[in-house]
Design an enzyme around this catalytic site. Structure first.
Site, PDB file in Angstrom:
ATOM      1  N   THR A  22      40.754  25.154  28.390  1.00  0.00           N
ATOM      2  CA  THR A  22      40.958  23.803  28.910  1.00  0.00           C
ATOM      3  C   THR A  22      40.929  22.786  27.779  1.00  0.00           C
ATOM      4  O   THR A  22      40.239  22.996  26.778  1.00  0.00           O
ATOM      5  CB  THR A  22      39.828  23.519  29.925  1.00  0.00           C
ATOM      6  OG1 THR A  22      39.993  24.408  31.023  1.00  0.00           O
ATOM      7  CG2 THR A  22      39.831  22.089  30.416  1.00  0.00           C
ATOM      8  N   VAL A  75      40.249  25.442  42.952  1.00  0.00           N
ATOM      9  CA  VAL A  75      40.107  24.230  42.164  1.00  0.00           C
ATOM     10  C   VAL A  75      38.776  24.290  41.425  1.00  0.00           C
ATOM     11  O   VAL A  75      37.740  24.587  42.022  1.00  0.00           O
ATOM     12  CB  VAL A  75      40.160  22.970  43.064  1.00  0.00           C
ATOM     13  CG1 VAL A  75      39.924  21.710  42.245  1.00  0.00           C
ATOM     14  CG2 VAL A  75      41.506  22.890  43.781  1.00  0.00           C
ATOM     15  N   ASP A 121      36.319  22.598  37.948  1.00  0.00           N
ATOM     16  CA  ASP A 121      35.644  21.339  37.610  1.00  0.00           C
ATOM     17  C   ASP A 121      36.595  20.281  37.039  1.00  0.00           C
ATOM     18  O   ASP A 121      36.341  19.084  37.163  1.00  0.00           O
ATOM     19  CB  ASP A 121      34.549  21.608  36.573  1.00  0.00           C
ATOM     20  CG  ASP A 121      35.127  22.239  35.311  1.00  0.00           C
ATOM     21  OD1 ASP A 121      35.713  23.332  35.420  1.00  0.00           O
ATOM     22  OD2 ASP A 121      35.021  21.634  34.228  1.00  0.00           O
TER      23      ASP A 121
HETATM   24  N1  ASP Z   1      36.759  24.612  33.437  1.00  0.00           N
HETATM   25  C1  ASP Z   1      38.017  25.244  33.721  1.00  0.00           C
HETATM   26  C2  ASP Z   1      38.049  25.723  35.134  1.00  0.00           C
HETATM   27  O1  ASP Z   1      37.082  26.294  35.592  1.00  0.00           O
HETATM   28  C3  ASP Z   1      38.310  26.403  32.810  1.00  0.00           C
HETATM   29  C4  ASP Z   1      38.008  26.170  31.351  1.00  0.00           C
HETATM   30  O2  ASP Z   1      37.456  25.169  30.963  1.00  0.00           O
HETATM   31  O3  ASP Z   1      38.342  27.019  30.564  1.00  0.00           O
HETATM   32  O4  ASP Z   1      39.050  25.574  35.768  1.00  0.00           O
END
Ligand code: ASP
Length: 310
Positions: free
Chosen positions: A178, A207, A209
């Protein structure tokens, strides 16, 4: 003081992907810093820096996003304006290059704060946002990762980069690329944003965070701003981004200490792994993570060169 901080995921980033992650946050940081230097807004700096990372296939955002259980790319993004306290977020959107821009459009041109899936697509069409094909977003690396997952008998969502099934669920080696950015402009305005393709092989409609205000993204001029990355199911439980900002505002912690405290809560309360970046209202940066690596970069008026590391 003008200030910008970015992340490009927190996990066990493989050695051969370190350089791209490093260069990617530096390049995006330079784009955002240019905006701030020319007296542009924190919001523009955040949007443009994230757009750069969305088009960089290194990251799990825009092009390069993970593939869900039925072989499709579904993306989430959010943006928050610390000056107006306005937010915009989209979830499970498909076939657009820049979910962060759609989130911003929603913030600025709608009374709603979060649209998902078909509704988000409808809004994008109304707003004249350009659509792309699934192939425009799908890169070979992710198609291969997905195929590898599908070959694992009984696979239930736990994938290490090597392709082995591992325990526990929130394994720090789980891929997570992300992207996020927090900026402070010369008018004292803070903005924060986050964009993601979610987690590999996620259930359609899942969905995390990133589009969840308070968990993935938070900004308030008088308190600070933050953006999270990591295992969303755990991050949501500790409302990670707002927990960092609360540490700055309510506990008087510096951004680094506030980020450390929030990551410790993520670990101990929710058995979660991830990372978070933050700025306080003075533009001081803070970052913490409990994964083997985190891609991060920052620049501000007290520095002569940007800092970047993975
Ligand atoms: N936080 C993101 C999610 O859970 C994934 C990530 O940060 O790699 O969708």
């Amino acid at each position: 003081m003008r200030s910008i901080i970015l992340h490009g995921g927190a996990w066990d980033i493989p050695d051969d992907a370190v350089d791209n992650h490093h260069q990617g946050v530096l390049t995006a940081g330079a784009i955002g810093w240019d905006v701030l230097k020319q007296s542009g807004t924190a919001l523009d700096a955040v949007e443009l820096a994230i757009k750069q990372m969305e088009q960089d296939p290194t990251y799990d955002a825009g092009r390069g996003s993970f593939v869900n259980r039925i072989g499709e790319v579904e993306m989430d993004a959010s943006i928050m304006d610390g000056r107006t306290f306005e937010v915009g977020a989209v979830a499970a959107v498909q076939n657009i290059f820049h979910p962060i821009s759609l989130a911003r459009r929603l913030m600025e041109r709608s009374e709603h704060v979060l649209l998902v899936s078909e509704g988000a697509a409808r809004f994008a069409r109304e707003q004249g946002i350009a659509f792309c094909t699934p192939e425009d977003l799908l890169v070979g690396r992710e198609l291969e990762r997905w195929r590898q997952i599908r070959r694992i008998p009984g696979y239930s969502g736990k994938l290490a980069f090597s392709g082995a099934v591992e325990e526990p669920t929130h394994d720090p080696s789980l891929p997570g690329d992300t992207v996020g950015c927090v900026a402070l402009d010369d008018r004292g305005n803070i903005a924060a944003g986050t964009s993601t393709g979610g987690t590999p092989n996620k259930y359609p409609g899942r969905v995390g965070d990133s589009p969840t205000i308070g968990s993935g993204t938070y900004a308030l001029n008088s308190a600070g701003g933050a953006s999270s990355t990591g295992w969303g199911e755990a991050i949501i439980k500790v409302v990670l981004a707002k927990t960092v900002v609360d540490g700055i505002e309510l506990l008087g912690l510096n951004p680094g200490a506030a980020a450390e405290r929030a990551i410790s809560l993520l670990h101990h309360r929710a058995d979660g792994y991830g990372g978070v970046i933050a700025l306080d209202p003075h533009g001081r940066p803070g970052v913490a993570w409990n994964t083997p690596r985190m891609a991060r970069a920052w620049m501000n008026d007290t520095m002569t060169e940007p800092f970047a590391a993975v």
